[in-house]
Design a protein around this motif. Structure first.
Motif, PDB file in Angstrom:
ATOM      1  N   VAL A  17      -2.733   2.529  -0.554  1.00 48.72           N
ATOM      2  CA  VAL A  17      -1.865   3.217   0.396  1.00 48.72           C
ATOM      3  C   VAL A  17      -0.449   3.271  -0.165  1.00 48.72           C
ATOM      4  O   VAL A  17       0.077   2.289  -0.679  1.00 48.72           O
ATOM      5  CB  VAL A  17      -1.876   2.503   1.757  1.00 48.72           C
ATOM      6  N   GLY A  18       0.192   4.443  -0.076  1.00 54.11           N
ATOM      7  CA  GLY A  18       1.547   4.620  -0.564  1.00 54.11           C
ATOM      8  C   GLY A  18       1.626   5.185  -1.964  1.00 54.11           C
ATOM      9  O   GLY A  18       2.715   5.554  -2.415  1.00 54.11           O
ATOM     10  N   VAL A  32      -0.815   8.719  -0.347  1.00 50.06           N
ATOM     11  CA  VAL A  32      -2.067   8.219   0.232  1.00 50.06           C
ATOM     12  C   VAL A  32      -1.757   7.505   1.545  1.00 50.06           C
ATOM     13  O   VAL A  32      -0.951   6.573   1.587  1.00 50.06           O
ATOM     14  CB  VAL A  32      -2.777   7.267  -0.745  1.00 50.06           C
ATOM     15  N   GLU A  33      -2.402   7.960   2.604  1.00 45.39           N
ATOM     16  CA  GLU A  33      -2.212   7.367   3.927  1.00 45.39           C
ATOM     17  C   GLU A  33      -3.261   6.314   4.236  1.00 45.39           C
ATOM     18  O   GLU A  33      -2.957   5.296   4.851  1.00 45.39           O
ATOM     19  CB  GLU A  33      -2.283   8.461   4.996  1.00 45.39           C
ATOM     20  N   ARG A  34      -4.499   6.566   3.847  1.00 43.23           N
ATOM     21  CA  ARG A  34      -5.597   5.629   4.109  1.00 43.23           C
ATOM     22  C   ARG A  34      -6.569   5.671   2.946  1.00 43.23           C
ATOM     23  O   ARG A  34      -6.716   6.696   2.280  1.00 43.23           O
ATOM     24  CB  ARG A  34      -6.338   5.990   5.401  1.00 43.23           C
ATOM     25  N   VAL A  35      -7.252   4.542   2.714  1.00 41.44           N
ATOM     26  CA  VAL A  35      -8.284   4.478   1.688  1.00 41.44           C
ATOM     27  C   VAL A  35      -9.570   3.959   2.327  1.00 41.44           C
ATOM     28  O   VAL A  35      -9.542   3.307   3.372  1.00 41.44           O
ATOM     29  CB  VAL A  35      -7.866   3.568   0.519  1.00 41.44           C
ATOM     30  N   ASP A  76      -9.802   0.116   2.963  1.00 36.79           N
ATOM     31  CA  ASP A  76      -8.663  -0.507   3.628  1.00 36.79           C
ATOM     32  C   ASP A  76      -9.162  -1.672   4.481  1.00 36.79           C
ATOM     33  O   ASP A  76      -9.974  -1.498   5.379  1.00 36.79           O
ATOM     34  CB  ASP A  76      -7.960   0.518   4.522  1.00 36.79           C
ATOM     35  N   TYR A 111      -9.813   5.137  11.099  1.00 41.10           N
ATOM     36  CA  TYR A 111      -8.870   6.256  11.025  1.00 41.10           C
ATOM     37  C   TYR A 111      -9.078   7.173  12.229  1.00 41.10           C
ATOM     38  O   TYR A 111     -10.203   7.525  12.566  1.00 41.10           O
ATOM     39  CB  TYR A 111      -9.089   7.029   9.725  1.00 41.10           C
ATOM     40  N   VAL A 139     -10.219   9.305   0.375  1.00 41.61           N
ATOM     41  CA  VAL A 139      -8.924   8.853   0.865  1.00 41.61           C
ATOM     42  C   VAL A 139      -8.314   9.951   1.722  1.00 41.61           C
ATOM     43  O   VAL A 139      -8.728  11.116   1.652  1.00 41.61           O
ATOM     44  CB  VAL A 139      -7.951   8.510  -0.288  1.00 41.61           C
ATOM     45  N   ASP A 155      -2.844  16.253   6.858  1.00 46.43           N
ATOM     46  CA  ASP A 155      -3.588  15.202   6.184  1.00 46.43           C
ATOM     47  C   ASP A 155      -4.900  15.794   5.702  1.00 46.43           C
ATOM     48  O   ASP A 155      -5.604  16.463   6.475  1.00 46.43           O
ATOM     49  CB  ASP A 155      -3.892  14.041   7.139  1.00 46.43           C
ATOM     50  N   ASN A 160      -3.784  -7.064  -2.250  1.00 46.22           N
ATOM     51  CA  ASN A 160      -3.734  -7.088  -0.790  1.00 46.22           C
ATOM     52  C   ASN A 160      -4.527  -8.240  -0.187  1.00 46.22           C
ATOM     53  O   ASN A 160      -4.105  -8.844   0.789  1.00 46.22           O
ATOM     54  CB  ASN A 160      -4.250  -5.756  -0.224  1.00 46.22           C
TER      55      ASN A 160
END
Length: 996
Positions: A10-11, A26-29, A32, A38, A69, A80, A419
């Motif tokens: 993300v990011g 990238v907002e979501r993977v 995650d 989501y 993603v 998105d 993470n």
């Protein structure tokens, strides 16, 4: 540019392979592990050729399919798109000081970001130059295709001086900006009139039209409208916008007049911050002579902003060093594509410009306009030009200190965030505590306090072998409290003097508490006054942690001085205002009383050359009106040498004597793996019938905090309990034992023996299940007895007794079938769930959200580390169960483990395996092949997915083995004596028979 991989996060900034001009963040993977499912929004787009079953899966579960993603396109903040990773190209990643990273997600070693740098490509919108009049600036729009490449990021800063999340200082307080109120000055395209709109939310940027051949459509399959739309977002000079007509009517017209029929499209000239909403965190320490008793108002208005009394803390400020000397901790503000920046100008004029109220005078027939500064402000004619520009591309470099203490510069695109940080990971410079000597005490004011005297500083870490080299303090005495011990409250805590002795310790026998841990990037309040430096001015009581020194001190940068400087101080002399790990820190507590003198001006080992250090004055600590802290003068003080963990005098890595019966762990069903080792076969002597699986005991039930208390119950409750007893009496899986008491049938004590094929094999796990008065309408409660104080043995089982299971209502299940259903669900289902869902062969993936990582290459090393930790901790469960058998299960424990009880003699098996592990670790080269074969055999039994056990685990194992060995030798002696007695008795009988 690099190819995308499973390290996507993300990011990160990516572009589409099919069109490099279409990039996004990238907002979501799909993997995650932190965020929830989501939520598909109305603007969500998928590829027009996305298979229908994938589209339906997304609609049904709202979970991203594997290797997909969500990318937020930069040319439209409301779009998105769902993209497969194979369709992406990685451009850059963004990190900040204090972030924990790895080169590859599958690496064992991690590191901490200590500095950042980089370059940007820009698209200038407006260039600004001083005019002949000192109070007039000339601003000119630049051509659309103008590009400025490879600009050093340190020359840039965000266009908006005040942004949400910034740290501000005002009137002796530190706060965080929660909202910014802005006015927007626009020039109407139709007639060139200039108007100031008071509410920036009424100005919406015009989003470019979607390309005609765009391959992404709405999730429903309908194409998205091509025409451009507007989006509510903060605007910048040069952007085309649409303004609400009502706002135009109420606006301040600097030129022209309002006409109801005018087209509301315009170009932004400037955005000014006129109001800040601030959440105030912490006042200046009263040690400094300022109490800060009265908080500033939550709303800071324009008049106050213009005075310059409100300061924005400069996290990216660097030291002014000698020519050619580079600040090793320099860190730039991350410039993400589509953001707008302004070329850095350190003059006060640049800062005031963001709050200017002066008039705007567009020049007729040109793409330029004038800015009139406020009264009292002026520019010199020779001041350099600067510009407002949009970032189009970035290239970032990160400076990283690794766990082995080496420091390297790495391209940001080649680094991935760490993470899923392991609870036992530590990094150089961290202050840690040895778990053995710790004690937990209670106080009238604080519920639980932890006191430790074995405290040291991590020098380096071998991440593969799970070992830390630690330098110890002599005379340390630390008491901490709060949830998870995250607040240092006792002012008389002290670290003592750092010694030169360094020992190697297992990561599993040391603890890193938040109260004793500061991270690079933390904003801290200094509790002692720095020594004044001639010619320096500014705020000196707040700074940012830049480095954790090997002697236990912090290097703190005072970024609010007019010229930033670094100081060294003890961790006990600072209070965290804003944590780099968690920006929601809301501590209003005062710092602890100072316990040591500030370091002097000398260069220390590990200090960066060229750093400027300020000496601190020894001001008297403040008087705190607190009750006297009761100390135990006779207790043992662990010095550095005493904490060396010598084999003969090692401290136990388990709770002190008499373990709390409220702490234990759980296990699973045995599997068909007896053929692995001949020692798995039961003894061939006497009967193995053993204790019954279910039994109702006489006498009193054990008193546990988990019990709701017995009392009168309804007939429905009695029938439900009778039904449960009947099921458990006939249907318990192998390796599970249940006990209840005639005097209190509310309690079901469940003992589960860890199943083969998991790290928990042969270990005892104890649960108390309470059939409260609301049973069976509501699920029973469960309490897990944790026999370890070195961390959780399973993600679902907590040291405080909590059991996370959907059937118990303590965890959200994936569907309704996993929840408790009155009249249908049973206690047996709970037991089976503990076996099949909790005590599994790869417990790492039981962590919330981690199931998405199962089978991925990057998660295997972390899973292996978790499994070996679970293995060694559950070996300790055996020792604890034999030392203090749980009430009601004494005969079960003895029959299962002790050779003298004619049972499975699991203690023999466990000791044999432990000794083989230890022998394999020290075997000679010529025995390597045979040792490897034995290792494979044993690893299969415990399903430890690793080539070998780490040295950190072996250290713990070596400390546990002697007690188990002593007990086994004692039991073997009993067996031998028993056999000798039987033999003697048989020989005597035969002799009597012959005589007769």
């Amino acid at each position: 540019m690099a190819q995308v991989s499973d390290q996507i996060g993300v990011g990160d900034f990516y572009t589409l392979k099919s069109d490099s001009s279409l990039g996004g963040i990238v907002e979501r993977v799909w993997h995650d592990t932190e965020a929830g499912p989501y939520t598909v929004n109305p603007h969500f787009l998928v590829h027009k050729d996305l298979p229908d079953h994938v589209r339906q899966q997304l609609k049904r579960t709202k979970l991203l399919p594997e290797n997909f993603v969500v990318l937020r396109l930069l040319w439209s903040p409301r779009v998105d798109i769902l993209v497969h990773t194979s369709d992406l190209l990685l451009i850059d990643k963004y990190f900040s000081r204090g972030d924990v990273v790895k080169r590859k997600s599958s690496d064992a070693q991690s590191g901490t970001v200590i500095g950042t740098s980089g370059t940007c490509d820009l698209r200038p919108h407006v260039s600004i130059t001083p005019g002949q009049n000192e109070r007039i600036l000339r601003a000119e729009f630049t051509p659309k295709n103008t590009q400025v490449r490879d600009v050093n990021s340190c020359e840039l800063e965000p266009y908006q001086y005040w942004t949400v999340g910034d740290t501000v200082i005002f009137d002796g307080w530190v706060g965080i900006i929660k909202d910014v109120g802005c006015t927007t000055t626009v020039q109407l395209e139709e007639n060139g009139s200039v108007v100031v709109v008071d509410d920036a939310q009424d100005v919406r940027r015009i989003v470019p039209a979607i390309p005609r051949d765009f391959a992404y459509v709405r999730l429903s399959g309908k194409p998205r409208k091509r025409e451009g739309s507007s989006a509510a977002t903060l605007c910048y000079p040069g952007q085309r916008v649409r303004v609400k007509r009502s706002s135009l009517a109420k606006g301040r017209w600097l030129s022209g007049t309002f006409n109801a029929g005018i087209r509301p499209t315009a170009v932004v000239l400037n955005v000014c911050s006129v109001m800040l909403q601030v959440h105030w965190r912490l006042p200046r320490s009263n040690v400094q002579g300022t109490t800060g008793a009265t908080k500033p108002p939550d709303l800071i208005l324009e008049d106050q902003l213009e005075t310059g009394d409100v300061k924005n803390y400069g996290f990216s400020r660097s030291l002014e060093l000698a020519h050619g000397v580079v600040d090793p901790f320099a860190s730039v503000t991350n410039m993400v594509p589509s953001e707008h920046v302004i070329r850095r100008d350190n003059s006060v004029t640049r800062m005031k410009l963001m709050c200017v109220k002066g008039g705007w005078q567009p020049e007729a027939g040109s793409r330029s306009f004038q800015i009139e500064l406020q009264s009292g402000l002026s520019l010199k004619p020779d001041d350099s030009a600067w510009f407002v520009a949009e970032v189009t591309s970035t290239t970032s470099i990160v400076k990283i200190q690794w766990q082995d203490s080496s420091i390297t510069d790495e391209p940001s695109a080649g680094i991935c965030p760490y993470n899923e940080v392991d609870d036992h990971d530590v990094w150089p410079g961290e202050i840690v505590s040895l778990k053995g000597p710790e004690t937990v005490q209670h106080d009238l004011e604080f519920e639980r306090m932890l006191r430790t005297r074995a405290v040291g500083v991590v020098q380096s870490v071998n991440a593969v072998e799970r070992i830390a080299r630690i330098r110890w303090f002599k005379g340390a005495d630390i008491t901490i409290t709060g949830e998870d011990y995250n607040v240092l409250v006792r002012p008389h805590s002290k670290l003592g003097k750092i010694t030169e002795e360094i020992t190697e310790n297992s990561l599993y026998e040391i603890a890193s508490y938040q109260a004793l841990t500061k991270r690079r990037g933390d904003l801290v309040r200094l509790e002692r006054r720095p020594k004044e430096v001639p010619g320096q001015s500014g705020i000196s009581w707040i700074g940012e942690v830049m480095d954790l020194l090997p002697n236990g001190l912090l290097l703190v940068r005072l970024g609010s001085l007019d010229k930033p400087r670094d100081v060294k101080c003890s961790i006990l002399d600072v209070t965290t205002v804003l944590s780099a790990d968690d920006d929601t820190t809301d501590s209003d507590s005062s710092g602890s009383e100072s316990s040591g003198e500030w370091e002097d001006d000398t260069i220390m080992a590990g200090q960066w050359p060229g750093s400027t250090i300020i000496e601190y004055e020894g001001s008297a600590p403040s008087d705190h009106d607190e009750q006297e802290w009761e100390t135990d003068s006779d207790s043992h003080v662990a010095t550095g040498s005493e904490a060396s963990m010598d084999q003969d005098e090692a401290e136990e890595i388990v709770p002190p004597a008499e373990p709390n019966p409220m702490d234990l762990d759980s296990s699973n069903e045995p599997t068909e793996m007896e053929e692995i080792d001949s020692q798995e076969e039961p003894p061939t002597n006497e009967s193995r019938s053993g204790p019954s699986a279910f039994e109702v005991l006489e006498g009193s039930a054990p008193k546990q905090a988990s019990l709701a208390g017995s009392g009168s119950h309804t007939k429905e409750w009695l029938r439900a309990v009778s039904r449960e007893h009947k099921i458990l009496r006939t249907s318990l899986p192998e390796g599970v034992y249940v006990r209840t008491w005639e005097s209190d049938m509310e309690l079901l004590r469940v003992l589960i023996i860890g199943p083969l094929g998991t790290p928990y094999a042969h270990a005892p796990f104890l649960f108390d299940i309470t059939l409260h008065s609301r049973f069976p309408t509501e699920a029973p409660t469960a309490f897990f007895h944790s026999w370890t104080n070195v961390g959780r043995v399973n993600p679902n089982l907590y040291e405080n007794g909590k059991v996370c299971l959907s059937l118990l209502g303590t965890w959200d299940g994936d569907d309704d079938e996993e929840e408790w259903v009155a009249g249908k669900s049973t206690v047996l289902q709970i037991i089976v769930s503990l076996l099949g869902l909790v005590l599994v062969k790869e417990p790492f993936y039981n962590e919330a959200g981690f199931e998405a990582l199962q089978g991925t290459a990057q998660s295997k090393p972390t899973s292996a580390i978790y499994s070996e930790k679970a293995f060694v901790l559950s070996r300790n469960f055996v020792a604890k169960a034999l030392q203090n058998p749980p009430t009601g299960c004494e005969d079960i424990i003895e029959w299962l483990y002790l050779p003298s009880r004619n049972g499975p003699s699991l203690l023999r098996t466990i000791m044999s395996d432990c000794q083989r592990f230890l022998q394999d670790a020290t075997s000679e080269e010529e025995e390597a092949s045979a040792a490897a074969a034995r290792q494979r055999l044993n690893f299969e039994r415990y399903h430890i997915d690793s080539a070998k056990l780490s040295q950190g685990v072996l250290i713990l194992l070596r400390k546990m083995v002697p007690d188990l060995e002593d007990r086994l030798r004692y039991e073997e002696r009993l067996v031998a004596e028993s056999q000798q007695v039987r033999t003697s008795g048989t020989d005597g009988a035969m002799e009597v028979e012959r005589s007769a």
